[in-house]
Structure formats: structure tokens, C-alpha cells
Design a protein around this motif. Structure first.
Motif, PDB file in Angstrom:
ATOM      1  N   VAL A   1      -2.918  19.016   6.133  1.00  0.00           N
ATOM      2  CA  VAL A   1      -1.890  17.948   5.469  1.00  0.00           C
ATOM      3  C   VAL A   1      -2.555  17.221   4.568  1.00  0.00           C
ATOM      4  O   VAL A   1      -3.407  16.338   5.288  1.00  0.00           O
ATOM      5  N   PRO A   2      -1.920  16.726   3.335  1.00  0.00           N
ATOM      6  CA  PRO A   2      -3.001  15.900   3.126  1.00  0.00           C
ATOM      7  C   PRO A   2      -2.678  14.631   3.144  1.00  0.00           C
ATOM      8  O   PRO A   2      -1.160  14.352   4.119  1.00  0.00           O
ATOM      9  N   ILE A   3      -3.895  14.088   3.654  1.00  0.00           N
ATOM     10  CA  ILE A   3      -3.435  12.573   4.275  1.00  0.00           C
ATOM     11  C   ILE A   3      -3.379  11.094   3.253  1.00  0.00           C
ATOM     12  O   ILE A   3      -4.498  11.415   2.587  1.00  0.00           O
ATOM     13  N   LYS A   4      -2.720  10.514   3.271  1.00  0.00           N
ATOM     14  CA  LYS A   4      -2.566   9.304   2.374  1.00  0.00           C
ATOM     15  C   LYS A   4      -2.253   8.056   3.098  1.00  0.00           C
ATOM     16  O   LYS A   4      -2.213   8.268   4.266  1.00  0.00           O
ATOM     17  N   PRO A   5      -2.901   7.091   2.543  1.00  0.00           N
ATOM     18  CA  PRO A   5      -3.132   5.903   3.294  1.00  0.00           C
ATOM     19  C   PRO A   5      -1.891   5.717   3.815  1.00  0.00           C
ATOM     20  O   PRO A   5      -0.053   5.721   3.206  1.00  0.00           O
ATOM     21  N   LEU A   6      -0.837   4.809   5.378  1.00  0.00           N
ATOM     22  CA  LEU A   6       0.712   4.477   5.471  1.00  0.00           C
ATOM     23  C   LEU A   6       0.886   3.432   3.763  1.00  0.00           C
ATOM     24  O   LEU A   6       2.604   4.163   4.029  1.00  0.00           O
ATOM     25  N   THR A   7       0.189   3.323   3.161  1.00  0.00           N
ATOM     26  CA  THR A   7       1.277   2.199   2.502  1.00  0.00           C
ATOM     27  C   THR A   7       1.456   2.772   1.004  1.00  0.00           C
ATOM     28  O   THR A   7       2.254   2.574   0.336  1.00  0.00           O
ATOM     29  N   GLN A   8       1.199   4.119   1.467  1.00  0.00           N
ATOM     30  CA  GLN A   8       1.278   5.322   0.209  1.00  0.00           C
ATOM     31  C   GLN A   8       2.083   6.279   0.689  1.00  0.00           C
ATOM     32  O   GLN A   8       3.223   7.096  -0.040  1.00  0.00           O
ATOM     33  N   TRP A   9       2.544   6.076   2.034  1.00  0.00           N
ATOM     34  CA  TRP A   9       3.514   7.378   2.239  1.00  0.00           C
ATOM     35  C   TRP A   9       5.306   6.860   1.325  1.00  0.00           C
ATOM     36  O   TRP A   9       5.233   5.968   0.868  1.00  0.00           O
TER      37      TRP A   9
END
Ligand code: ZN
Length: 620
Positions: free
Chosen positions: A612-620
């Protein structure tokens, strides 16, 4: 002991303790008038004769109620065969004897009242006289005293017309000596009247029943106990707020809520009032807690000394909540339980017929706010194979708490893949010493090393830590929660945040931890599992349990690899036989570190989610 009379004539109970009730719902109790509304007849507690009559009418046409009665009579017959109770403590507790007595009195008492057969009454009286002759009801562990007062008070009230004058006198004397005297002393000097957890409801609820049972004979004791209990109860009842979660976990939810139900039902039936306590925020919602924290196979989200592998079981207080708050979901949930397990006498006392029509709707995800926060997500209801994940935030000092902020459990394909080990033996030395550096935290099941939480430099979370969910989002195909764990790891990190998401059409779970680390330290990511772990490549582990499979994949950092460890311990701790830890170690981690792990059950006839794509938690 002298009875101390309250000099203040009017006690404002809820207006000061519980502003959320608002001025319109202020409740006042006149201490000299508290027994003025006492029902002079017996039985006056829990189930009056008019309620019994109504139930008998319903019984003629309600098959489930017929089944409940069959269960109760079978139980009463078994109770009648049991050896008489003896005064036997386990560790510092007489509690198992008090509970057994309570169980017998409900079953035998109801069987007698339903059938009129003397054999049940006889046996109940034998039990009552036996415990009344005990040297004490172990007031140093007051739960034992309160539960025994409940049993004896209820038995006296329900069997009143059967008892001769001498027997009544003996039972009253036992209740005063072993229940009321220690209670008056406890209300003055003990810690539990000020507590906010299960002890409050159990001790107050038990004493309310004992006091109301013989209030016409012992009005001074009864007045004092009822007023003290009504003053004390809001402290614990407000712990249900705002959404009905219980900070001591689902196991203690049941204990606390049953005694909430006992205490408030007794007040209503004997005095005709609940003193406004039913209005306390969160209590009406609290039936949602065991429903939502049960996984697809009924296993609870385990935290706070919940018994190992503890599951949803029949809980009569769900009927009480259902009828008190007119909630068909609670009724439906309890009916499902008693369809597959035996009902108890209290099911009959609080019986509500099964709701008709469409089942009450339930959300897939639920966020319970409160001093201990809980988030639960699932792929479906009514599917034992469904994916379920739940995690907790809150504070580590909570009663029965473990060092487990951010810990999670995961069910899929009918088994629990990631789990909490549950409580250990309460009699281990220092089990209750939960301060910083306390002996409680030397025990594996209670400290961070057994939990599915990060470890920095191998150290436990701070026992004084407090954590909060910072976001909770739910959509049809996915949902997530973010929890700020910084306060648990202050020694080693500037910031620690965990995100847990159910995603890809609710087929997999992503656990993503982000650390801001100032000085190099070892970051450990770990989960505790009963599964057999097979590390295929360094970033992929195949977990096998009961013939099912779940794939764990490291999505970040790319250098990391899995290893395993045993979770087994030596006695006197529980040994956790066969339990393992799936682990990632990042030695000398520094700066911004992200650990992202995908937990992907191998579903039948579906492709496994491997990325799955990983994004910083701030961008969840
Ligand atoms: Zn735990």
C-alpha cells in the motif's frame, strides 16, 4: 460502633459532583427522609411480586423466557446439591465464597419464588445461616463484604415470608455485624468510596441491597449507608462518560455495570427513585462497549487485566440497560448470547423480550472517548471470519492498567493474530505496586515488553504516561486512528505517533509508527502472537494459525528485517506457552524514523494485499 448521624439535612449530590447534569436535574436527598418512600412489603428488592406476576404472564407465550426459567431451575437444582459454603480465603480474598453465595441465593431464591417448592427455600436459608455465622466477611478486602451483604440482603428479602422470626433475627444480626458495621467504618475511612472504578459500584451496590433489605428493622444503619452510597456512586458512574467506555476494560466493565444495575434497581424497587443517577452521562451508551469491543468470534479487545482470551458471555446487565434505556441493540445482543449459553436468574429479573423487526444498525468503526480511549474497526458484522482491529490510548496509571498505550489486537479468518496476554496472578508480590519503578512493572504480562507497542532502547513505557487519539476517520472502504504516544517515550524521543488503518476495502491493516529521536537509540517494533512464524525474506513473515495464514510485510524502512522471540516466562508468572513475538530491531535509530508494517490476512478467493502507498502520518 456508634452510628454517626449526618448533621447536614440536605445533601446536594449531583449538582456539585457532576455539572453535566445541569441545574434542572439537580438531585437533593434529605438525610432524614431517605427512607420515607421505603416499600414496607417484602420482596421489595429487584423483583417484586407484581413483577413476578407480569413475568409469569409473559412466560406463557415467550419461548426465550421459558428457556431462561429452565436454565435457572437446572442451576438451582445443582446449587441444592452443592456442599455447604465454608470460610476459605484465597490470598487476601474471600471473594469466591461471597460470589458463590450470591449465585446460589439468586438461583435458589428465584426457583422458590417461581415454583413455590420448599426445597429451594430450605437450601437458600441453610446457605444464609452458614455465612451469617462466619466470623466476618473479610472487610479488609471490602468487595467480599459487599457481595456477601448483597447475597444475604437479597435472600432475606426474597424469602421473608418463608423465614420464621428467629431465623430473620439471626440473618439481620449477621448482616449488621459482618456487613453494616464494617461498611460504616469504610465510608468514613476507606479509599474505595472515593474511587472511580469497579470497587465503587460493587461496594456501594452490595451495601445498598443489604441496607434496603432490612431497612425497617435497622433504619439508622440503612439511612447512613444509602446516603453514603448515593454520594459516592457518581464518582464511578461518571467514568462511563462520554461514550460508555470503561477504562478498566471489558472484563471489569461487566463487574462494574452489573453492580451499577443491582444498586440502581434496588433503589428504584425499594425507594421508588434512582436519585437521578440514571442520567449520568455515558451510562445509557455503555451497552455499546461490550458489543463493539467484541471481535468477530466474540473475543474481547483485551486490556486492563482482562482475563486471558476472555470472550463475550451472557451478561444480564445488558437486559437491564436495554430496558432502562429502551435500547433494542443491547437486548438483541444479549438474546444472541442466551440463545447459545445458559441464562441466569438475573436474566429473568431484568428480562426484556427479543426485539421484533429489523436488527438494530451498527457502525463498522467506533471511537470511544474518555480517560481511556478505544478505537475499533471491522470489515463486517455477523461474519466470524471478518477483519477486526482495536487499539487503546489513555493513561498507564488507570486501575488494572498495563504499560500498553497504543497496543492493538487483530482478528481475521476466525482467529486472533495479534494479542494481549491478559492478566497475571493477582497474588504475585507487588502486583498492585504500579508507581514508577513499582514491582507491577517487573511482570512480563503487565509491562510493555509483552505488548504490541514500540520499545525504545528496550525500555517500558513511562508508568505515568498519558496518550490521546489525535484523529479518527472512518469511510466505507477504509478507516484509521492516530495516537500521540510521546508522553510514554519522553526519555528517548521528542515525538512518537502511531497510526493504525484498516484499508484496501477493509482487507488489511497498516501499522505505522513515526519517531523523532534526538540521540541514537534502538527502536523495536513488535507484536505478540500465538501463530507459528516463518520468515520468508527479511521483510516478509508468514504467520500460520489454525490452518490460516497472515502475511506481515515491512514497508518501511527498507533496511529492516524481521526476527522472532519467545514470549514464554518462568513461574510464578504465567508461562505463555507457545506464544511468540514478531520483532523488528532498528539499532542506532536517529532523527526521523518511520516503521510501517502491513498485516495482510490470506483471504480465500482474494488476492493478498502486499503493498500500500506509504504517506507521512500528517498526510493521512
Ligand atoms: Zn495487557
Amino acid at each position: 460502633m456508634a452510628i454517626v448521624f449526618r448533621l447536614v439535612a440536605v445533601v446536594l449530590i449531583l449538582s456539585c459532583c457532576y455539572p453535566a447534569l445541569g441545574a434542572a436535574q439537580e438531585v437533593t436527598v434529605d438525610s432524614s427522609a431517605v427512607l420515607k418512600t421505603l416499600d414496607k412489603d417484602h420482596p421489595r428488592l429487584m423483583l417484586k411480586d407484581k413483577d413476578l406476576k407480569r413475568l409469569k404472564e409473559l412466560y406463557a407465550k415467550d419461548k426465550v423466557l421459558q428457556k431462561c426459567l429452565r436454565d435457572v431451575l437446572k442451576d438451582a437444582d445443582a446449587c441444592a446439591q452443592k456442599r455447604m459454603l465454608t470460610y476459605r480465603k484465597i490470598g487476601p480474598r474471600l471473594l469466591s465464597v461471597s460470589r458463590e453465595c450470591l449465585h446460589r441465593i439468586y438461583a435458589l431464591g428465584l426457583a422458590y419464588r417461581w415454583t413455590g417448592e420448599q426445597k429451594y427455600a430450605e437450601k437458600a436459608v441453610e446457605n444464609l445461616l452458614t455465612v451469617c455465622a462466619f466470623k466476618d466477611w473479610n472487610p479488609s478486602h471490602f468487595l467480599d463484604t459487599a457481595e456477601m451483604s448483597h447475597a444475604v440482603g437479597l435472600g432475606y428479602d426474597w424469602l421473608y415470608s418463608y423465614l420464621d422470626i428467629e431465623t430473620r433475627k439471626k440473618i439481620r444480626a449477621g448482616l449488621v455485624k459482618n456487613g453494616f458495621e464494617p461498611a460504616l467504618s469504610a465510608y468514613k475511612k476507606s479509599w474505595w468510596p472515593k474511587s472511580e472504578h469497579n470497587w465503587n459500584q460493587v461496594c456501594n451496590g452490595g451495601m445498598i441491597i443489604g441496607a434496603l433489605a432490612i431497612a425497617e428493622s435497622e433504619p439508622r444503619y440503612a439511612e447512613q449507608i444509602i446516603i453514603s452510597a448515593i454520594e459516592s456512586l457518581p464518582r464511578a458512574l461518571k467514568s462511563y462518560g462520554p461514550d460508555g467506555a470503561w477504562m478498566e476494560g471489558p472484563g471489569y466493565w461487566s463487574y462494574a455495570t452489573h453492580y451499577t444495575a443491582y444498586g440502581l434497581t434496588a433503589l428504584q424497587t425499594a425507594l421508588g427513585t434512582d436519585f437521578g443517577l440514571l442520567q449520568i452521562e455515558g451510562l445509557a451508551e455503555s451497552g455499546n462497549f461490550p458489543i463493539y469491543t467484541s471481535g468477530p468470534r466474540g473475543q474481547y479487545l483485551n486490556f486492563a487485566d482482562c482475563g486471558e482470551k476472555s470472550s463475550r458471555r451472557p451478561m444480564p446487565c445488558m437486559f437491564w440497560l436495554a430496558r432502562t434505556y429502551d435500547n433494542s441493540l443491547y437486548a438483541e445482543s444479549e438474546h444472541a448470547q442466551i440463545a447459545k449459553s445458559d441464562a441466569g436468574a438475573q436474566h429473568v429479573v431484568w428480562y426484556v423480550p427479543a426485539p421484533e423487526g429489523r436488527p438494530a444498525p451498527k457502525d463498522l468503526d467506533r471511537y470511544f472517548r474518555g480517560p481511556v480511549e478505544i478505537a475499533v474497526f471491522r470489515s463486517a458484522w455477523d461474519d466470524p471470519q471478518a477483519l477486526f482491529v482495536g487499539l487503546k490510548a489513555g493513561y498507564n496509571q488507570v486501575n488494572h492498567g498495563h504499560l500498553d498505550l497504543g497496543s492493538f489486537e487483530l482478528d481475521a479468518l476466525g482467529v486472533r493474530w495479534v494479542r494481549d496476554l491478559g492478566s497475571d496472578n493477582y497474588n504475585l508480590p507487588g502486583y498492585w505496586d504500579g508507581k514508577r519503578g513499582g514491582r507491577r512493572w517487573s511482570y512480563y504480562r503487565l509491562n510493555s515488553k509483552s505488548h504490541s507497542v514500540p520499545l525504545l532502547d528496550g525500555e517500558d513505557q513511562d508508568p505515568l504516561a498519558i496518550s490521546k487519539f489525535t484523529r479518527f476517520e472512518t469511510e466505507r472502504s477504509s478507516a484509521f486512528v492516530l495516537v500521540d504516544l510521546t508522553s510514554a517515550y519522553k526519555k528517548s524521543a521528542n515525538k512518537v505517533t502511531r497510526g493504525v488503518a484498516i484499508l484496501e476495502n477493509r482487507q488489511a491493516v497498516l501499522v505505522q509508527d513515526e519517531f523523532d529521536i534526538e540521540k541514537p537509540c534502538e527502536v523495536i517494533w513488535a507484536v505478540t502472537t500465538d501463530a507459528k512464524i516463518d520468515i520468508k525474506e527479511k521483510d516478509t513473515a508468514v504467520l500460520t494459525l489454525a490452518g490460516r495464514k497472515l502475511i506481515a510485510r515491512i514497508l518501511s524502512p527498507s533496511i529492516a528485517g524481521f526476527s522472532t522471540e519467545s514470549a514464554e516466562q518462568n513461574p510464578p508468572q504465567k508461562t505463555n506457552k507457545g506464544v511468540s513475538r514478531l520483532i523488528i530491531r532498528l539499532p542506532n535509530a536517529n532523527g526521523n524514523v518511520r516503521v510501517a508494517i502491513l498485516l495482510s490476512p490470506v483471504w480465500k478467493d482474494k488476492e493478498v494485499v502486499i503493498k500500500v502507498p506509504i504517506k507521512p502520518l500528517t498526510q493521512w
